[in-house]
Design a protein around this motif. Structure first.
Motif: not given
Ligand code: FES
Length: 576
Positions: A419-425, A457-461
């Motif tokens: 959770h801490a890392r997945i959204a990290d750009p 990862p949100p940046k890939l979504l």
């Protein structure tokens, strides 16, 4: 007091003309039960999983009244009792942590009470295996009654499925494709009647497999909770419960290795949940039937997924029932010699007698054999140096282009790290990476949470990536989808090789070859192992500690080591 029916188990309580018989009957009479109910008729325990905290089973508060009508009509004496109710949607850290606890409450409540036969009220994911496990360890005549699925969800004129569309909506919000207001509005549109999840998630899977095992009345699993026929089947289940006591039709006569073979093949044809692997292994362990991951792989081969339900397909449980439900699927398996036809079922007939003439009313929902949803629908068991004791993958929920894939590991040490890392750009990840999540297995989470289908990862979504290879020792919701390798055994917290994976390692998945490999040389792995130490249990005492110390790994069904096997139900000593 007349004794009308011989030497029943309940006579050890109610059939005695002494001090203890007085106590057992007298206190029961305070509920208004008249004298003749204690005359030796079959006493049917109704194990009720009703709880307002288990919304999928909350309607059992009323539904058991129809069971009681059936029991009375057949000349039995129904007595309802509560068991630990583990609901999937509320219970933290995961209802799986409490499946074995629920099974213990079922087993001990049956053994300790004046009961001759049992109706098992199942529904939400873990309630079905828990009740079957507990009852199997007692081996009294027992019959499963599913609460049935919810009506189809409907949002803005389109069908939406429990769980499956939550995951889609949540990712759409993260990708900026859905507003928060629309997201909130969808809540009431998804869960709009009593019943359990109406996708082919774990609840629909396990209740269908209870029927495929032969433990519930044919055609009963898929009836929607809100349909009047759910009450009819409850009534008929109550009637049958009395009959199986008179026939001494115990669970051990139904739960044979052949019955498990039928259930495993049915799971493939249904596109059923990966959780079924763990639960069937645990149930088999309670009746002493040898069953392994290899059986899952071997018996699943050649079984196409015929049922076009979410998460693998398009439709929902209501459509499945109207199309013919499980009997239509079992008939197709039987016509292709993938059913052990003489397996005995709870109505006293063989499974083939029950389904050989079953109609199919909609070949879009239950596909014909030559037009399956997925050609190879069986769950796949992977092995290799990353999963020496096995891991599972559901091909029908995976992306075909990822079934053979080699990529660079992006490692999360536990769910908090994820959770801490997945959204990290700045996270070094692309669509060819392999997401690896550790310490989410039976001991590590604890309870083996359904987090294996970790969000991308949100940046890939935002770039439109829909799927990636993901590997963990966790489970995933039966309503989830993706190229997800689950149940890696041994788990990281038990010292499995998964604990040794580091960022940048190469990982190779080869589903056709059933392989899962960590491409790191043995010397380096030995160095990493020497530096590894097990994480402490999440709690140093209490039930969580008992769970940590005794839970078996996923390849053995996650039962407690001391609970495997059948202990029977001889009446214990007097209490007075
Ligand atoms: Fe109960 Fe899905 S939350 S069945």
């Amino acid at each position: 007091m007349a004794t009308n029916e011989g030497d029943r188990r309940s006579r050890a309580w109610f059939g005695r003309l002494d001090k203890n018989g007085f106590i057992h009957r007298s206190w029961m009479k305070n509920q208004g039960f008249p004298d003749h109910l204690f005359d030796g008729r079959p006493v049917i325990g109704i194990a009720n999983t009703y709880s307002e905290l288990t919304p999928c089973n909350a309607h059992f508060k009323e539904l058991v009244e129809w069971v009681k009508r059936g029991v009375y009509e057949a000349g039995g004496f129904p007595l309802e009792f509560p068991v630990f109710s583990n609901g999937e949607s509320n219970l933290r850290p995961t209802s799986m942590l409490y499946r074995n606890l629920a099974a213990m409450t079922v087993e001990e409540a049956i053994r300790g009470n004046p009961i001759d036969g049992v109706v098992l009220c199942t529904g939400c994911d873990k309630t079905t295996p828990a009740l079957l496990m507990g009852a199997a360890s007692c081996d009294l005549p027992s019959i499963v009654l599913s609460g049935g699925p919810m009506l189809s969800g409907n949002y803005k004129g389109k069908p939406i499925g429990s769980g499956t569309d939550v995951f889609k909506f949540a990712e759409a919000v993260k990708a900026g494709e859905m507003s928060l207001q629309d997201f909130m509005e969808a809540e009431s549109c998804m869960s709009r009647s009593a019943g359990h999840c109406m996708t082919m998630g774990t609840a629909s899977t396990m209740n269908a497999l209870a029927e495929a095992l032969g433990t519930s009345l044919p055609g009963s699993a898929a009836i929607p909770a809100a349909d009047a026929r759910r009450r009819q089947i409850a009534h008929l289940t109550g009637m049958r419960a009395v009959a199986i006591v008179r026939e001494d039709l115990r669970l051990s006569k139904i739960l044979t290795r052949e019955a498990f073979q039928n259930a495993i093949r049915a799971c493939g044809a249904l596109g059923g949940s990966t959780n079924a692997v763990i639960h069937l292994l645990a149930i088999a362990g309670r009746v002493g039937v040898p069953l392994s991951l290899e059986d899952w792989d071997a018996w699943g081969r050649g079984v196409p997924t015929l049922v076009d339900l979410m998460p693998s397909g398009r439709f929902l449980a209501e459509d499945f029932y109207y199309a013919g439900g499980l009997p239509a699927v079992l008939r197709r398996l039987g016509e292709h010699e993938l059913l052990v036809k003489d397996a005995l079922t709870i109505n006293g007939k063989t499974i083939w007698e029950n389904v050989k003439d079953a109609p199919c009313w909609n070949e879009e929902v239950i596909r014909p054999w030559d037009r399956p949803l997925v050609v190879e629908g069986g769950l796949v068991v992977l092995r290799g140096n990353l999963a020496p004791n096995g891991a599972v993958l559901k091909p029908s929920a995976a992306s075909p282009h990822l079934l053979r894939h080699r990529g660079r590991a992006v490692v999360f040490e536990d769910i908090d790290h994820y959770h801490a890392r997945i959204a990290d750009p700045a996270l070094e990840v692309d669509e060819t990476s392999v997401l690896v999540l550790k310490n989410c297995g039976p001991k590590g989470y604890p309870g083996m949470a359904e987090v294996g289908n970790m969000g991308l990862p949100p940046k890939l979504l935002r770039r439109g990536v829909k799927d990636m290879v993901r590997i963990s020792d966790a489970r995933m919701s039966g309503t989830a989808y993706g190229t997800v390798v689950l149940h890696v055994a041994p788990e990281a917290a038990a010292g499995g090789p998964l604990a040794l994976v580091r960022d940048g390692d190469q990982v190779e998945l080869d589903v056709p070859a059933r392989r899962l490999e960590l491409k790191v040389d043995e010397e380096e792995l030995a160095r990493r192992r020497a530096a590894w130490s097990p994480p402490p249990p999440a709690m140093a005492s209490g039930y969580w500690k008992l769970y940590h110390d005794h839970v078996l790994q996923a390849d053995r069904g996650c039962d407690f080591d001391f609970l495997s096997g059948c202990r029977g139900a001889a009446p214990p000593r007097d209490s007075h």
